[in-house]
Design an enzyme around this catalytic site. Structure first.
Site, PDB file in Angstrom:
ATOM      1  N   ASN A 129       1.020  -0.945  -0.446  1.00  0.00           N
ATOM      2  CA  ASN A 129       0.342   0.085  -0.004  1.00  0.00           C
ATOM      3  C   ASN A 129       1.065   0.986  -0.093  1.00  0.00           C
ATOM      4  O   ASN A 129       1.882   1.298   0.832  1.00  0.00           O
ATOM      5  CB  ASN A 129      -0.616  -0.497   0.988  1.00  0.00           C
ATOM      6  CG  ASN A 129      -1.790   1.069   1.532  1.00  0.00           C
ATOM      7  OD1 ASN A 129      -1.902   1.932   0.607  1.00  0.00           O
ATOM      8  ND2 ASN A 129      -2.292   1.430   2.255  1.00  0.00           N
ATOM      9  N   TRP A 130       1.313   1.866  -1.338  1.00  0.00           N
ATOM     10  CA  TRP A 130       1.742   2.779  -1.093  1.00  0.00           C
ATOM     11  C   TRP A 130       1.455   4.627  -0.765  1.00  0.00           C
ATOM     12  O   TRP A 130       2.045   5.450  -0.630  1.00  0.00           O
ATOM     13  CB  TRP A 130       2.170   2.676  -2.526  1.00  0.00           C
ATOM     14  CG  TRP A 130       2.887   1.797  -3.602  1.00  0.00           C
ATOM     15  CD1 TRP A 130       3.764   1.444  -3.404  1.00  0.00           C
ATOM     16  CD2 TRP A 130       2.929   1.734  -4.672  1.00  0.00           C
ATOM     17  NE1 TRP A 130       4.090   0.101  -3.959  1.00  0.00           N
ATOM     18  CE2 TRP A 130       4.085   0.533  -5.501  1.00  0.00           C
ATOM     19  CE3 TRP A 130       3.407   2.758  -5.956  1.00  0.00           C
ATOM     20  CZ2 TRP A 130       4.348   0.354  -6.332  1.00  0.00           C
ATOM     21  CZ3 TRP A 130       4.151   2.296  -7.179  1.00  0.00           C
ATOM     22  CH2 TRP A 130       4.467   1.669  -7.147  1.00  0.00           C
ATOM     23  N   LYS A 131       0.192   4.043  -0.679  1.00  0.00           N
ATOM     24  CA  LYS A 131      -0.127   6.080   0.403  1.00  0.00           C
ATOM     25  C   LYS A 131      -0.498   6.784  -0.819  1.00  0.00           C
ATOM     26  O   LYS A 131      -0.288   6.604  -1.858  1.00  0.00           O
ATOM     27  CB  LYS A 131      -0.066   5.578   1.765  1.00  0.00           C
ATOM     28  CG  LYS A 131      -0.253   4.561   2.135  1.00  0.00           C
ATOM     29  CD  LYS A 131       0.322   4.709   3.626  1.00  0.00           C
ATOM     30  CE  LYS A 131       0.107   3.396   4.491  1.00  0.00           C
ATOM     31  NZ  LYS A 131       0.011   3.712   6.072  1.00  0.00           N
ATOM     32  N   HIS A 175      -9.925   1.200   5.276  1.00  0.00           N
ATOM     33  CA  HIS A 175      -8.646   1.431   5.693  1.00  0.00           C
ATOM     34  C   HIS A 175      -8.384   2.331   6.758  1.00  0.00           C
ATOM     35  O   HIS A 175      -9.161   3.305   6.771  1.00  0.00           O
ATOM     36  CB  HIS A 175      -6.724   2.045   4.482  1.00  0.00           C
ATOM     37  CG  HIS A 175      -6.303   1.840   5.015  1.00  0.00           C
ATOM     38  ND1 HIS A 175      -5.596   2.956   6.367  1.00  0.00           N
ATOM     39  CD2 HIS A 175      -4.778   1.035   5.130  1.00  0.00           C
ATOM     40  CE1 HIS A 175      -4.139   2.944   6.119  1.00  0.00           C
ATOM     41  NE2 HIS A 175      -3.759   1.856   5.742  1.00  0.00           N
ATOM     42  N   GLU A 195      -6.864   5.320   7.201  1.00  0.00           N
ATOM     43  CA  GLU A 195      -6.699   6.283   7.580  1.00  0.00           C
ATOM     44  C   GLU A 195      -7.994   6.971   7.006  1.00  0.00           C
ATOM     45  O   GLU A 195      -8.080   8.211   6.618  1.00  0.00           O
ATOM     46  CB  GLU A 195      -5.110   6.275   6.412  1.00  0.00           C
ATOM     47  CG  GLU A 195      -3.594   6.252   7.316  1.00  0.00           C
ATOM     48  CD  GLU A 195      -3.335   5.572   6.797  1.00  0.00           C
ATOM     49  OE1 GLU A 195      -2.381   5.946   4.641  1.00  0.00           O
ATOM     50  OE2 GLU A 195      -2.277   5.229   7.317  1.00  0.00           O
ATOM     51  N   GLU A 197      -5.221  -4.889  10.968  1.00  0.00           N
ATOM     52  CA  GLU A 197      -4.378  -3.761  10.954  1.00  0.00           C
ATOM     53  C   GLU A 197      -4.471  -3.027  12.644  1.00  0.00           C
ATOM     54  O   GLU A 197      -5.226  -1.925  12.115  1.00  0.00           O
ATOM     55  CB  GLU A 197      -3.987  -2.786   9.559  1.00  0.00           C
ATOM     56  CG  GLU A 197      -4.071  -3.476   9.081  1.00  0.00           C
ATOM     57  CD  GLU A 197      -3.322  -2.507   7.670  1.00  0.00           C
ATOM     58  OE1 GLU A 197      -2.203  -2.760   6.550  1.00  0.00           O
ATOM     59  OE2 GLU A 197      -4.474  -1.638   7.168  1.00  0.00           O
ATOM     60  N   GLY A 208       2.775   2.448  10.898  1.00  0.00           N
ATOM     61  CA  GLY A 208       3.678   3.558  10.153  1.00  0.00           C
ATOM     62  C   GLY A 208       4.678   4.028  11.530  1.00  0.00           C
ATOM     63  O   GLY A 208       5.010   4.759  12.072  1.00  0.00           O
ATOM     64  N   SER A 268       3.842  -1.825  10.218  1.00  0.00           N
ATOM     65  CA  SER A 268       5.577  -1.709  10.664  1.00  0.00           C
ATOM     66  C   SER A 268       5.879  -3.220  10.328  1.00  0.00           C
ATOM     67  O   SER A 268       6.659  -3.455  11.103  1.00  0.00           O
ATOM     68  CB  SER A 268       5.613  -1.954  11.995  1.00  0.00           C
ATOM     69  OG  SER A 268       4.996   0.188  12.163  1.00  0.00           O
ATOM     70  N   GLY A 284       5.159   1.396   4.614  1.00  0.00           N
ATOM     71  CA  GLY A 284       6.168   2.204   4.627  1.00  0.00           C
ATOM     72  C   GLY A 284       7.225   1.134   3.615  1.00  0.00           C
ATOM     73  O   GLY A 284       8.342   2.189   2.318  1.00  0.00           O
TER      74      GLY A 284
HETATM   75  P1  PGA Z   1       3.233   0.391   7.456  1.00  0.00           P
HETATM   76  O1  PGA Z   1       1.602   0.717   7.238  1.00  0.00           O
HETATM   77  O2  PGA Z   1       3.005  -1.004   7.295  1.00  0.00           O
HETATM   78  O3  PGA Z   1       3.560   1.953   7.413  1.00  0.00           O
HETATM   79  O4  PGA Z   1       2.893   0.465   9.228  1.00  0.00           O
HETATM   80  C1  PGA Z   1       0.632  -0.166   7.168  1.00  0.00           C
HETATM   81  C2  PGA Z   1      -1.039  -0.310   5.871  1.00  0.00           C
HETATM   82  O5  PGA Z   1      -1.478   1.043   6.898  1.00  0.00           O
HETATM   83  O6  PGA Z   1      -1.331  -0.565   5.218  1.00  0.00           O
END
Ligand code: PGA
Length: 247
Positions: free
Chosen positions: A9-11, A92, A94, A164, A170, A209, A231
């Site tokens: 997931n590149w966001k 997600h 976010e 998650e 993150g 993470s 990330g």
């Molecule tokens: P992260 O993000 O690996 O940077 O913790 C995971 C995600 O939000 O899908």
């Protein structure tokens, strides 16, 4: 046996140039022992799929709950299908946090994705506050339960779940393999209450993470069927090392 999936997931990161380089590096060293998919920002999907869609699976980070119409800024599941996307993230954290997406709305997005032949990855997970208050089980069961209730259990032949924990996204703080496994087992037993056979085949990914140095121990757990990587999916060597850990 559930085949593992590693999804990047590149966001909202990168440029068209960095996106092209990243995909080229993944394709050059393409892992075949697991499924792999990447989720670039919307504008980069079309050029990347045109160039690499035959080899690598692509997904979008969100879709609309509507088919079409006056919804400025939104992108429908049918448009995503049209570009060659195979997957879409739904709910997600976010999106839940910054766009106030509710469980009910997310269930509608799952329906649209399925109607248009996309595989939704339904994200669930508790916040730090909920975690510290001991509410993890309540929260993830409510989030998953809403989709079971709205869509029925049969859709989980195609829907993928991603656990998650928000406090691990993150932050560099990851859930221990045992802790993640216990939540995954709980989610699978919730699915099994509705249909044991489907529950056994549903893939449940872990996200938060995941890095090259912790992926193998997470993926070794019985109910962890791969990862949703933020990330670390932005660096080809790290992402490929995580894929290598997904046997
Ligand atoms: P992260 O993000 O690996 O940077 O913790 C995971 C995600 O939000 O899908």
């Amino acid at each position: 046996m559930r085949r593992k999936l590693v999804a990047g997931n590149w966001k909202m990161h990168g440029t068209r140039e960095s996106a092209e380089k990243l995909v080229a590096a993944i394709v050059a060293d393409f892992p075949t022992h697991c499924d792999v998919a990447v989720f670039p920002p919307f504008p980069y999907l079309v050029p990347l799929i045109e160039q690499h869609g035959a080899k690598l699976a692509f997904g979008a980070q969100d879709c609309s709950e509507h088919d079409d119409g006056a919804y400025t800024g939104d992108v429908s599941a049918s448009m995503l299908k049209d570009t060659g996307c195979r997957y879409v993230l739904a709910g997600h954290s976010e999106r839940r946090q910054y766009h106030h997406e509710t469980d009910a709305l997310i269930a509608c997005k799952v329906v649209k994705a399925l109607e248009h032949g996309l595989t939704p990855i339904l994200c669930v997970g508790e916040s730090l506050e909920e975690h510290d208050a001991g509410r993890t089980v309540d929260v993830v069961q409510r989030q998953l339960g809403k989709v079971i209730e709205h869509c029925g259990i049969a859709v989980f032949e195609r829907v993928i779940v991603a656990y998650e924990p928000v406090w691990a996204i993150g932050t560099g703080r990851t859930a221990s393999p045992e802790k993640a496994q216990s939540v995954h087992a709980l989610l699978r037993s919730q699915l099994a209450q509705a249909d044991a056979k489907i529950a056994n085949s549903t893939r449940i990914l872990y996200g938060g993470s995941v890095k090259p140095d912790n992926a193998a121990e997470l993926f070794a757990e019985n109910d962890i069927d791969g990862g949703l990587i933020g990330g670390a999916s932005l660096k080809a060597p790290d992402f490929l090392a995580i894929c290598a850990a997904a046997h």
